[in-house]
Scaffold this active site. Sequence first.
Site, short mmCIF file in Angstrom:
data_model
loop_
_atom_site.label_atom_id
_atom_site.label_comp_id
_atom_site.label_asym_id
_atom_site.label_seq_id
_atom_site.Cartn_x
_atom_site.Cartn_y
_atom_site.Cartn_z
N CYS A 7 0.82 -1.20 0.00
CA CYS A 7 0.00 0.00 0.00
C CYS A 7 0.85 1.25 0.00
CB CYS A 7 -0.88 0.02 1.24
SG CYS A 7 -1.80 -1.49 1.49
N GLY A 34 -2.04 1.56 -4.65
CA GLY A 34 -3.26 0.90 -4.19
C GLY A 34 -4.49 1.57 -4.73
N ASN A 108 1.77 -0.08 5.51
CA ASN A 108 2.16 -0.74 4.26
C ASN A 108 3.12 -1.87 4.61
OD1 ASN A 108 4.59 0.16 1.71
ND2 ASN A 108 3.10 -1.46 1.66
N GLY A 109 2.76 -3.09 4.26
CA GLY A 109 3.69 -4.18 4.49
C GLY A 109 3.01 -5.42 5.05
N TYR A 251 9.65 -2.09 -10.09
CA TYR A 251 8.28 -1.90 -10.55
C TYR A 251 7.43 -0.97 -9.69
CZ TYR A 251 3.35 -2.67 -11.39
OH TYR A 251 2.02 -2.45 -11.63
N ASP A 354 10.35 -5.55 -20.65
CA ASP A 354 9.37 -5.49 -19.56
C ASP A 354 10.10 -5.35 -18.24
OD1 ASP A 354 6.93 -5.29 -18.38
OD2 ASP A 354 6.24 -7.30 -18.89
N ASP A 355 9.40 -4.74 -17.26
CA ASP A 355 10.05 -4.52 -15.97
C ASP A 355 10.29 -5.82 -15.23
OD1 ASP A 355 7.60 -4.71 -13.76
OD2 ASP A 355 6.94 -4.00 -15.71
N CYS A 391 6.97 -13.57 -1.88
CA CYS A 391 7.30 -12.41 -1.05
C CYS A 391 6.46 -12.49 0.22
CB CYS A 391 6.98 -11.10 -1.77
SG CYS A 391 7.27 -9.67 -0.70
N CYS A 442 16.67 -6.44 0.04
CA CYS A 442 15.94 -7.71 0.16
C CYS A 442 15.81 -8.27 -1.24
CB CYS A 442 14.57 -7.52 0.79
SG CYS A 442 13.64 -9.10 0.85
P1 5GP Z 1 2.50 -11.40 -14.94
O1 5GP Z 1 3.84 -11.89 -15.38
O2 5GP Z 1 2.12 -11.92 -13.60
O3 5GP Z 1 1.43 -11.60 -15.94
O4 5GP Z 1 2.58 -9.81 -14.79
C1 5GP Z 1 3.76 -9.21 -14.46
C2 5GP Z 1 3.66 -7.73 -14.74
O5 5GP Z 1 2.72 -7.13 -13.84
C3 5GP Z 1 4.99 -7.05 -14.46
O6 5GP Z 1 5.64 -6.78 -15.67
C4 5GP Z 1 4.64 -5.78 -13.76
O7 5GP Z 1 4.58 -4.72 -14.68
C5 5GP Z 1 3.29 -6.02 -13.20
N1 5GP Z 1 3.36 -6.34 -11.76
C6 5GP Z 1 4.29 -7.03 -11.07
N2 5GP Z 1 3.98 -7.08 -9.76
C7 5GP Z 1 2.85 -6.41 -9.63
C8 5GP Z 1 2.04 -6.10 -8.51
O8 5GP Z 1 2.31 -6.43 -7.35
N3 5GP Z 1 0.93 -5.38 -8.81
C9 5GP Z 1 0.60 -4.99 -10.07
N4 5GP Z 1 -0.51 -4.29 -10.27
N5 5GP Z 1 1.35 -5.26 -11.10
C10 5GP Z 1 2.45 -5.96 -10.90
MG MG Z 2 4.65 -4.78 -16.73
#
Ligand code: 5GP
Ligand code: MG
Length: 468
Positions: A7, A34, A108-109, A251, A354-355, A391, A442
Amino acid sequence: MPARDACGVVGVSLQGKGAAPFLFRGLRALQHRGQESAGIATTSHNVMHHQKGMGLVHEIFSQELLDSLRGPSGIGHVRYPTTGATDLENAQPIIVKIRDEDAAIAHNGDIVNFERVRRRLQAQGVDLLGNADTEMMAQTIALEYGHTRDLEAAIRRACASLIGGYAVVFLVGNRVFAFRDPLGIRPLVFGTVESGVAVASESVALEMMGGKAVRDVEPGEVLVLERGQLAHTSKIPNTGESAHCMFEWVYFSRPDSVVDRQPVYDVRYRIGLRLAKEAPAESDLVVPVPDSARPQALGFSAGSGIPYAEALIKSRFVERTFILPDQRRREQEVQVKLHPVPGLLKGKRIVLLDDSIVRGTTLREIVQMARGAGAVRVDVRVGCPPIRAPCYFGIDMKDRRQLVASSRSEDEVAKVIGADSVHYISIPGLVESIGLRADELCLGCLTGRYPVEVPEERHRYQKSLAEF
Ligand code: 5GP
Ligand code: MG
């Protein structure tokens, strides 16, 4: 299961000015942390005012509602449920009694030793209303307060028994207490605003309140904000070590924030530069998955000399595909969220940045979309090493079985998502891009080795949970 939350929090203490408009602006800046619910609590002359609702900050807080939140001190929260029911009851701040006084807490956490602390509270006769770790945290402080009669000391003592990652704002009377877990897993930053001081999960919130960041709250530090000043600070005994969550830079945080002294945009750009070196691709275009991988793609383009193109356009009005409950709906939502620019990809070899990859659902859809738009080759480069383990500290990655990389090589992941190749940044590559040492971070979800003990997982610290 406790309600777990990744959050955003904010707290302000002003002099001669209402806190609510500041909190509102700060929360809007943290909206990406959030979108489920939001809440604000303020106090004026020791009377607490609070409001919370489901949805986005600006949808919940009308001018009228903000006007009703009177007083110069307050806290706010945006919630992103990672487990637990998605309802108003779980929205924060939560109001509790500290002795006879109303207090509000937002957090948050995640608390790792939740069960143990809950049992201890129940053994002492504390009635817990819900099962949120936020409430449990407040009750632990209340219990300690009964012993010490000194709130700041009570918070320090409570923190010593609460294991996990947390950044908390706590409003009692006209004082705002702000504190961070002993390893600084979750972010929290202190700054000044007009007529006072503030804390927030990210520096961008302080700036959007018209103020500026002064410094990060240190791991295990407790700040007391009172009458527009930083009245006092103290620290719980800790090892001096830190374990900042790497995912904030990868991210979670906004690119215009600075987290633990490292500017998020710069880190992401360096990740892209590094990937261009670690895993070059023969391509015609570098394409980001918007929005979160733009700086990485710009870095990759600069590092490789391959032109950058915004070939996938994201709708501004679709959010939250990641947390949709079922796979089918997540897949459909990607189609609504992203769309290729006609003609740009036709006949092109592209390198898609992608991130991160968590489950792989999103990228599989996107790779297909790129091919559908005429891309003849799709090489994927990922700005986060393979996420292999859950996590336990506030990010939504719970189950090894959901994580596409937990049991697959890069080539196998490429098959799953339908790409010609997949390369992740290396762990040293990520650590160097962040600019801190590995032992200051971490990396639990990458290595399966956690900064504190998590039952049935490996950990790097000596203390066992039984000692708390
Ligand atoms: P997945 O591989 O699960 O389909 O989606 C991963 C993508 O969702 C990542 O590239 C990132 O941009 C996004 N993402 C990763 N972790 C989270 C998260 O905790 N919340 C949201 N909303 N997006 C996330
Ligand atoms: Mg993404």
